[in-house]
Design an enzyme around this catalytic site. Structure first.
Site, PDB file in Angstrom:
ATOM      1  N   LYS A 112       0.821  -1.215   0.000  1.00  0.00           N
ATOM      2  CA  LYS A 112       0.000   0.000   0.000  1.00  0.00           C
ATOM      3  C   LYS A 112       0.853   1.261   0.000  1.00  0.00           C
ATOM      4  CE  LYS A 112      -4.177  -1.928   2.051  1.00  0.00           C
ATOM      5  NZ  LYS A 112      -5.186  -1.831   3.124  1.00  0.00           N
ATOM      6  N   LYS A 195      -8.325  -8.321  -9.182  1.00  0.00           N
ATOM      7  CA  LYS A 195      -9.436  -8.417  -8.243  1.00  0.00           C
ATOM      8  C   LYS A 195     -10.455  -7.315  -8.507  1.00  0.00           C
ATOM      9  CE  LYS A 195     -10.199  -8.876  -3.240  1.00  0.00           C
ATOM     10  NZ  LYS A 195      -9.545  -8.812  -1.918  1.00  0.00           N
ATOM     11  N   LYS A 198     -13.413  -1.462  -5.812  1.00  0.00           N
ATOM     12  CA  LYS A 198     -14.136  -0.188  -5.874  1.00  0.00           C
ATOM     13  C   LYS A 198     -13.215   0.950  -6.289  1.00  0.00           C
ATOM     14  CE  LYS A 198     -13.789  -0.574  -0.908  1.00  0.00           C
ATOM     15  NZ  LYS A 198     -14.479  -1.370   0.088  1.00  0.00           N
TER      16      LYS A 198
END
Length: 334
Positions: A112, A195, A198
């Site tokens: 991240k 994957k 959103k």
């Protein structure tokens, strides 16, 4: 000891079919056999969301989605993480006994933070320690986990063990992973190797829980396919076909192999139409209930407040014992 589950979801805008099939539907089913604690983890979301209006809106939206999918606030505890101070206090205590090397091994921080590691917030680095506090504040015995969270649960187990060795033997249970049957990993409708997310720039890549019937049908109709005839499960060579078969199997509660056998000779267009019909039948009632709940935010807030009171009542005696174990001087009632 009673079997108790803790699980949480971040209040980020736009829950998807992947969230429903990969987690939320399982949470609903677990209510039958476990004491369940479900949390909207806004403290975790603060590592990325720095807009107060968006945070409040997203928190209500996720809570509405959980309720619309079937989480029963009378049966389970549903609340917002920041409403129970035990999470933050226990996280600090765990920060003080968790070796830096353990946290350095967490791959999610590296993924991240990426190349911007020096500017990443400290909260993102300490995120898995707060996860341990989330779980252990209630002495949860089981945690539903996907592939991306297994490492964090291992850290929670290590932290529980470290506390038990340093302060009170066998105080915290060592939480067990709960892996439910065949994993449902829902991939992007535009790229079967990625994957469903959103955060994908293309709304056509995902099915949102708020999509109406027309949007769902269009997205499946436009979903990427391949030039081969029939459908088969082959993640390496046919990721898109594999993804669509996996979604159909999950929505119909069947084995992927059985669905693949049934549609081995079907065309993509025929199969996509049937898949869209199945998805519409499952998801449109959820979207309608979400709209109803979001139209009455005061009711939604009251449900979450009631859940927070129950969570606080569960966590408070545990935190009192932890404070005593580590030697904090606690005020005596007069």
């Amino acid at each position: 000891m009673q079997r108790r589950i803790f699980s949480g979801v971040q209040p980020t805008h736009g829950l998807t079919l992947g969230n429903y099939l990969g987690a939320i539907r399982n949470w609903v089913r677990l209510q039958r056999d476990y004491e369940c604690i479900y949390c909207v983890v806004d403290l975790h979301a603060l590592t990325a969301v720095h807009d107060a209006t968006a945070m409040r809106q997203n928190t209500r939206e996720v809570a509405a989605a959980l309720l619309a999918c079937g989480i029963d606030p009378a049966e389970s505890v549903l609340f917002v993480q920041s409403n129970v101070a035990a999470h933050s206090e226990l996280a600090w205590i765990f920060n003080c006994i968790t070796p830096l090397g353990w946290v350095n091994r967490m791959t999610q921080f590296k993924e991240k933070a990426g190349k911007n590691r020096e500017n990443a917030p400290l909260g993102l680095f300490a995120y898995p320690v707060l996860q341990a506090a989330d779980i252990l504040a209630y002495k949860a015995t089981h945690v539903p986990v996907g592939e991306d969270q297994k490492q964090h649960l291992e850290l929670s187990r290590d932290i529980a063990g470290a506390f038990n060795r340093k302060f009170v033997a066998d105080y915290f249970p060592i939480p067990e992973p709960l892996i439910l049957g065949e994993a449902t990993r829902v991939m992007s409708l535009r790229d079967g190797t990625k994957k469903m997310s959103k955060s994908d720039p293309s709304d056509m890549s995902r099915i949102n829980l708020t999509d109406d019937a027309d949007a769902i049908a269009l997205k499946f109709q436009k979903a990427k396919s391949d030039a081969l005839s029939g459908l088969s499960v082959d993640p390496e060579n046919r990721p898109e076909a594999t993804n669509l078969l996996t979604i159909y199997a999950a929505l119909s509660d069947r084995r992927v192999a059985d669905v693949a056998e049934e549609f081995a000779g079907a065309s993509f267009s025929e199969f996509k139409r049937l898949l869209a019909d199945l998805a519409v039948a499952t998801l449109t009632p959820i979207a309608a209930e979400m709209r109803r709940l979001l139209a009455d935010p005061s009711h939604l807030d009251a449900v979450l407040a009631s859940g927070a009171e129950r969570a606080q009542a569960m966590a408070a005696p545990i935190l009192d014992e932890v404070r005593d174990a580590v030697g904090f001087l606690q005020p005596k009632p007069r």
